[in-house]
Design a protein around this motif. Structure first.
Motif, PDB file in Angstrom:
ATOM      1  N   TYR A  43       0.845  -1.189   0.000  1.00  0.00           N
ATOM      2  CA  TYR A  43       0.000   0.000   0.000  1.00  0.00           C
ATOM      3  C   TYR A  43       0.884   1.244   0.000  1.00  0.00           C
ATOM      4  CZ  TYR A  43      -3.015  -3.655   1.903  1.00  0.00           C
ATOM      5  OH  TYR A  43      -3.700  -4.825   2.110  1.00  0.00           O
ATOM      6  N   THR A  71     -10.103  -3.941  -4.903  1.00  0.00           N
ATOM      7  CA  THR A  71     -11.179  -4.636  -4.207  1.00  0.00           C
ATOM      8  C   THR A  71     -12.460  -3.861  -4.456  1.00  0.00           C
ATOM      9  OG1 THR A  71      -9.666  -5.415  -2.506  1.00  0.00           O
ATOM     10  CG2 THR A  71     -12.021  -5.451  -1.963  1.00  0.00           C
ATOM     11  N   THR A  72     -13.514  -4.561  -4.834  1.00  0.00           N
ATOM     12  CA  THR A  72     -14.806  -3.912  -5.063  1.00  0.00           C
ATOM     13  C   THR A  72     -15.854  -4.551  -4.170  1.00  0.00           C
ATOM     14  OG1 THR A  72     -15.294  -5.423  -6.879  1.00  0.00           O
ATOM     15  CG2 THR A  72     -14.272  -3.335  -7.473  1.00  0.00           C
ATOM     16  N   ASP A  73     -16.923  -3.819  -3.942  1.00  0.00           N
ATOM     17  CA  ASP A  73     -18.027  -4.299  -3.118  1.00  0.00           C
ATOM     18  C   ASP A  73     -19.297  -4.183  -3.956  1.00  0.00           C
ATOM     19  OD1 ASP A  73     -20.048  -4.788  -1.285  1.00  0.00           O
ATOM     20  OD2 ASP A  73     -19.067  -3.673   0.311  1.00  0.00           O
ATOM     21  N   LYS A  78     -17.644  -8.727  -1.514  1.00  0.00           N
ATOM     22  CA  LYS A  78     -16.352  -8.166  -1.911  1.00  0.00           C
ATOM     23  C   LYS A  78     -15.641  -9.124  -2.849  1.00  0.00           C
ATOM     24  CE  LYS A  78     -15.675  -5.109   1.884  1.00  0.00           C
ATOM     25  NZ  LYS A  78     -14.755  -4.159   2.342  1.00  0.00           N
ATOM     26  N   MET A  80     -11.935  -9.216  -5.557  1.00  0.00           N
ATOM     27  CA  MET A  80     -10.681  -8.581  -5.921  1.00  0.00           C
ATOM     28  C   MET A  80     -10.393  -8.880  -7.383  1.00  0.00           C
ATOM     29  SD  MET A  80      -7.052  -9.045  -3.973  1.00  0.00           S
ATOM     30  CE  MET A  80      -7.135 -10.808  -4.159  1.00  0.00           C
ATOM     31  N   PRO A  98      -5.903  -0.932   2.356  1.00  0.00           N
ATOM     32  CA  PRO A  98      -6.698  -2.146   2.546  1.00  0.00           C
ATOM     33  C   PRO A  98      -8.169  -1.893   2.193  1.00  0.00           C
ATOM     34  CG  PRO A  98      -5.209  -1.830   4.393  1.00  0.00           C
ATOM     35  CD  PRO A  98      -5.128  -0.580   3.555  1.00  0.00           C
ATOM     36  N   GLY A  99      -8.762  -2.839   1.468  1.00  0.00           N
ATOM     37  CA  GLY A  99     -10.158  -2.717   1.061  1.00  0.00           C
ATOM     38  C   GLY A  99     -10.361  -1.935  -0.216  1.00  0.00           C
ATOM     39  N   GLY A 100      -9.290  -1.503  -0.847  1.00  0.00           N
ATOM     40  CA  GLY A 100      -9.381  -0.726  -2.089  1.00  0.00           C
ATOM     41  C   GLY A 100      -8.281  -1.136  -3.051  1.00  0.00           C
ATOM     42  N   HIS A 102      -4.613  -1.927  -4.234  1.00  0.00           N
ATOM     43  CA  HIS A 102      -3.446  -2.476  -3.566  1.00  0.00           C
ATOM     44  C   HIS A 102      -2.568  -3.192  -4.585  1.00  0.00           C
ATOM     45  CE1 HIS A 102      -6.610  -5.538  -3.479  1.00  0.00           C
ATOM     46  NE2 HIS A 102      -5.629  -6.422  -3.537  1.00  0.00           N
TER      47      HIS A 102
END
Length: 146
Positions: A43, A71-73, A78, A80, A98-100, A102
């Motif tokens: 990151y 990463t998508t929701d 979720k 990747m 994290p969560g987006g 990376h």
């Protein structure tokens, strides 16, 4: 005395105006996987220069393969996905977190341990290449940057 303070303030303002924005990156860190053999994740924050550019690739001698990911929701699920590039707006910031967005580091070397640093080389469409040192943390450790 007021005149002197005004001159100093004007000088500081002009000094800031004379420096063009420069493409760069900071706050780089890597989280090691919880399970040996799984990929690590990197990151950082990109800072756009005077002109828009595009991040094309990241590389490091610490891993055999490196991929940009997002990463998508979608309706609470979720997933990747690999991405090919990341636009960096002029004078804007793009966060890899994290969560987006990376960077996945596959087959990371055995010498990469928490507390060490590894180089990340970022290649851009405009021809610029930037190297940042990424702080390595363990799977359950907090990020090194607030």
């Amino acid at each position: 005395m007021r005149g002197f303070a005004g001159i100093v303030a004007a000088g500081l303002l002009l000094a800031g105006c004379g420096q063009p924005a420069e493409l760069g990156a900071d706050k780089a860190w890597v989280r090691l996987p919880a399970v040996a053999g799984r990929p690590a994740a990197a990151y950082f924050t990109l800072h756009g220069g005077a002109q828009a550019d595009t991040l094309l690739a990241v590389s490091t001698p610490a891993a055999l393969r490196v991929e940009l990911h997002q990463t998508t929701d979608h309706q609470g699920v979720k997933s990747m996905q690999p991405i090919h590039d990341v636009p960096v707006p002029a004078k804007g910031a793009v966060e890899f977190a994290p969560g987006g967005r990376h960077v996945m580091l596959f087959d990371i070397g055995p010498g990469v341990k928490p507390g060490t640093r590894i180089p990340l080389a970022l290649a851009f469409a405009g021809g610029k290449r930037i190297e940042v040192q990424a702080q390595v943390v363990g799977a359950g450790d907090p990020p090194p940057h607030p």
